[in-house]
Write an enzyme that holds these catalytic residues in place. Structure first.
Site, PDB file in Angstrom:
ATOM      1  N   CYS A 413       0.837  -1.308   0.093  1.00 42.04           N
ATOM      2  CA  CYS A 413      -0.062  -0.070   0.172  1.00 42.04           C
ATOM      3  C   CYS A 413       0.854   1.377  -0.081  1.00 42.04           C
ATOM      4  O   CYS A 413       0.344   2.264  -0.622  1.00 42.04           O
ATOM      5  CB  CYS A 413      -0.924   0.006   1.083  1.00 42.04           C
ATOM      6  SG  CYS A 413      -0.243  -0.177   2.901  1.00 42.04           S
ATOM      7  N   HIS A 457      -2.522   0.778   6.759  1.00 38.47           N
ATOM      8  CA  HIS A 457      -2.772   0.932   5.522  1.00 38.47           C
ATOM      9  C   HIS A 457      -2.444   2.344   4.971  1.00 38.47           C
ATOM     10  O   HIS A 457      -2.321   3.091   6.009  1.00 38.47           O
ATOM     11  CB  HIS A 457      -4.199   0.671   4.989  1.00 38.47           C
ATOM     12  CG  HIS A 457      -4.541   0.518   3.584  1.00 38.47           C
ATOM     13  ND1 HIS A 457      -3.811  -0.231   2.743  1.00 38.47           N
ATOM     14  CD2 HIS A 457      -5.311   1.335   2.900  1.00 38.47           C
ATOM     15  CE1 HIS A 457      -4.357  -0.082   1.609  1.00 38.47           C
ATOM     16  NE2 HIS A 457      -5.187   0.865   1.706  1.00 38.47           N
ATOM     17  N   ASP A 473      -7.826   5.332  -3.147  1.00 42.85           N
ATOM     18  CA  ASP A 473      -6.976   4.099  -2.755  1.00 42.85           C
ATOM     19  C   ASP A 473      -6.514   3.337  -3.988  1.00 42.85           C
ATOM     20  O   ASP A 473      -6.996   2.483  -4.547  1.00 42.85           O
ATOM     21  CB  ASP A 473      -7.898   3.382  -1.666  1.00 42.85           C
ATOM     22  CG  ASP A 473      -6.985   2.119  -0.885  1.00 42.85           C
ATOM     23  OD1 ASP A 473      -5.924   2.271  -1.427  1.00 42.85           O
ATOM     24  OD2 ASP A 473      -7.457   1.560  -0.170  1.00 42.85           O
TER      25      ASP A 473
END
Length: 667
Positions: A413, A457, A473
């Site tokens: 991520c 994250h 995202d």
């Protein structure tokens, strides 16, 4: 008149020493987990040496040798910790002294020092751990300490009888413990933390991020926080827990702002477009000033405020577990109008880094006319090219974004969020990196949502005219299963993840859930019983204004009532003694004054036989008294035998006076 010679202290029974060694070991052993290895070996050797001396009935080491051990051991601890004060050095000294004290243990007074030191040493375990296993170990050790006291003063008895008696004594203290726990005024902050040690061992998110910085965190199965929703929680894909926002980039590392609490006039303008969720988070200590909230909160806990980047911040670092009540919405528009300074900062890039990425962003900027289209082009680039989501990416060099986008294409991520924000800024779209946690798992045992460090994250936010800050995202474009099902579903089977996260067996998962639910209850109601929770509990019990005066009055009243109940219960269970039993007890008391102690479990004839073997000068008289008592107690005696038993007691007093002083003073 000549003064009587001082009575020597009672000597220690040889058979009582194993109890004291067990006490010393039980109270000191758990500290081996955090003491330096050389101290642990030294303490263990001292225990083994003392146990060998007891078994061989050997001579104790001379005092000069013990003095040398104390000097060099204390010097070594001072060298190890650079001080003899503070938590770690102080505990090391206590453990070291506990190991050496049995080496000079000759009298009951020495034994009492060991027991009292054991009680004190038990308290120090809470400096390091306040978990359920620690509590169970300390409860067992307290029982052992109480049993050692009973053995020390009650003489030889069966081990089971001693432990049962100790357990009964502690059981009688449970009502008082509960009353004091509920009513004694609580203090804010960790009871067992010391200021210089409060910040050690705390893990979690950081206010900076560079390639690989989240890797170790994601590989941890430790719990970051728990959440209790007042109703149904949002969907898994909506569980974004906002933490530090990173705005500054130097070519390698993203860093957060150093802004303190926001002024009320700078509160963000949040337009909730959907359902709101009320919940309470129980956050583990991380030594930072931010809280974790469902993105985006519309109601904050007392004592907190928004930062310019919508972080929820408190005034002091969080160094103990805390509970915070929020209300959030997952469908929102925030800050349609933004300050020029913040937008300018959200466009800044250091010169000279990642030329290939800048070139790609410039192409998008020329081709597409709106920021939305540029963002869509970036996400399409991530989806269409051969990117892989993994926790084992290769190392990146000076131009980290270029190497990731055009060479390695392997990362997780933080790589995707960092590269996306760089591309957006290079294309003229204000953007920033947001770190936090995504997802969580409902524990079916207690209903709490558990969020682990492995759920850490990173995602992005871009600012769009008339839409404000919008979450994007990039990881969802590469590995949508990470957002919808959790990190375990997104990673290859060979990637490292903690065993707690990889569990896929039903009975193991059930066992884990039950254990974590028990730990949560312990944290919420025992360790988390703070002043606020105490006021809430006492209000429910009828104390409408539970200040310290009311609590003190209630504490004294309930303790008095409980003491009365325990006293009445004890008196009810107390046996009424017959005249023969009273006479026999007076005889045994006379014997005890000359150092001959009858154990509670010894019958009269067995006791008389032992006295005849060990103290023949009292053997004949004790045999007569025991015979009279046995006849009277078991119903075969004559009435005149009671007077004969009493005469034995009077004769014993005269016999004891004729014995040498050394005999009268012995144990």
């Amino acid at each position: 008149m000549a003064s009587r010679p001082a009575k020597p202290p009672p000597s220690l029974e040889h058979a009582a020493i194993p109890w004291l060694l067990a006490v010393a070991f039980a109270t000191a052993a758990p500290h081996a987990a955090h003491l330096p290895l050389w101290i642990t070996l030294l303490v263990g050797s001292a225990f083994l040496w003392r146990g060998w001396l007891w078994q061989q009935n050997g001579r104790m080491p001379p005092r000069w040798l013990l003095a040398l051990l104390v000097f060099f051991g204390s010097a070594g601890i001072a060298w190890q910790f650079h001080t003899l004060f503070g938590r770690d050095a102080g505990v090391a000294l206590l453990v070291f002294f506990m190991a050496l004290k049995p080496m000079e243990m000759r009298t009951r007074r020495d034994a009492m020092v060991v027991i009292m030191l054991g009680f004190f040493l038990l308290l120090t375990h809470y400096f390091y751990s306040q978990s359920i296993p620690t509590g169970i170990w300390l409860l067992a050790s307290t029982t052992l300490l109480t049993a050692a006291l009973i053995r020390l003063h009650g003489g030889p008895q069966p081990v089971g009888a001693i432990l049962r008696y100790a357990g009964l004594l502690l059981a009688q203290a449970i009502p008082f413990m509960l009353i004091v726990f509920l009513l004694f005024p609580r203090i804010s902050g960790p009871l067992w933390g010391l200021p210089q040690d409060a910040y050690s061992g705390l893990t979690g998110l950081s206010d900076k991020m560079s390639p690989g910085s989240l890797n170790n965190l994601i590989q941890s199965g430790a719990i970051a926080f728990r959440v209790q929703f007042s109703g149904d929680p949002p969907k898994q894909s909506q569980l974004y827990w906002r933490g530090p926002v990173l705005n500054d980039y130097d070519g390698q590392t993203w860093r957060g702002q150093t802004n303190t609490l926001q002024r009320p006039s700078q509160t963000p303008v949040i337009e909730a477009r959907g359902k709101t969720y009320s919940y309470v988070t129980t956050l583990e200590p991380h030594n930072q000033r931010w809280l974790l909230a469902l993105d985006l909160p519309v109601s904050l806990p007392d004592g907190s405020a928004f930062s310019p980047t919508f972080e929820t911040r408190i005034r002091e670092p969080l160094v103990s577990r805390g509970r915070y009540a929020f209300t959030s919405t997952v469908d929102f528009v925030v800050n349609r109008q933004e300050t020029p300074g913040l937008l300018k900062q959200a466009l800044h890039l250091p010169p000279g880094f990642n030329p290939l990425s800048r070139e790609l962003a410039n192409e998008w900027r020329s081709e597409f006319k709106s920021p939305e289209q540029i963002s869509i082009a970036a996400l399409r680039f991530f989806r269409q090219e051969a990117f892989f989501y993994t926790l084992q990416p290769p190392l990146l060099g000076e131009h980290a974004v270029d190497e990731f986008l055009f060479t390695t294409r392997r990362g997780f991520c933080e790589h995707f969020a960092s590269a996306y924000v760089f591309l957006m800024r290079a294309a003229g779209v204000p953007s920033r990196v947001v770190t936090g946690y995504q997802g969580g798992e409902i524990n079916p045992v207690d209903g709490y949502l558990t969020v682990r460090q492995s759920d850490a994250h990173a995602w992005a936010e871009i600012w769009l005219a008339e839409q404000g800050w919008v979450r994007v995202d990039p990881t969802a474009a590469i590995a949508p299963s990470r957002i919808e099902q959790g990190i375990n579903a997104a990673l290859p089977s060979g990637d490292p993840l903690p065993a707690l996260v990889r569990i896929d067996t039903n009975w193991l998962r059930t066992l884990r859930n039950r254990w974590e639910a028990a730990n949560n209850a312990w944290n919420q109601w025992v360790l988390g019983y703070n002043p606020e929770r105490q006021r809430d509990v006492l209000s429910r019990l009828g104390l409408s204004e539970p200040d310290w005066r009311n609590m003190t009055a209630a504490l004294a009243t309930l303790c008095g009532i409980t003491l009365l109940i325990v006293t009445l219960w004890t008196l009810k269970r107390r046996k009424v003694l017959t005249p023969a039993q009273c006479a026999w007890q007076r005889f045994c008391f006379r014997l005890k004054r000359v150092g001959i102690v009858r154990a509670d479990w010894e019958g009269p004839l067995a006791f008389a036989a032992r006295v005849a073997r060990e103290h023949p000068e009292f053997g004949v008289l004790t045999s007569k008294a025991a015979g009279h008592f046995a006849d009277l107690h078991y119903g075969t005696g004559r009435p005149e035998q009671l007077q004969q038993l009493k005469q034995c007691t009077r004769s014993l007093a005269h016999l004891a006076k004729r014995q040498p002083s050394s005999r009268r003073n012995r144990n």
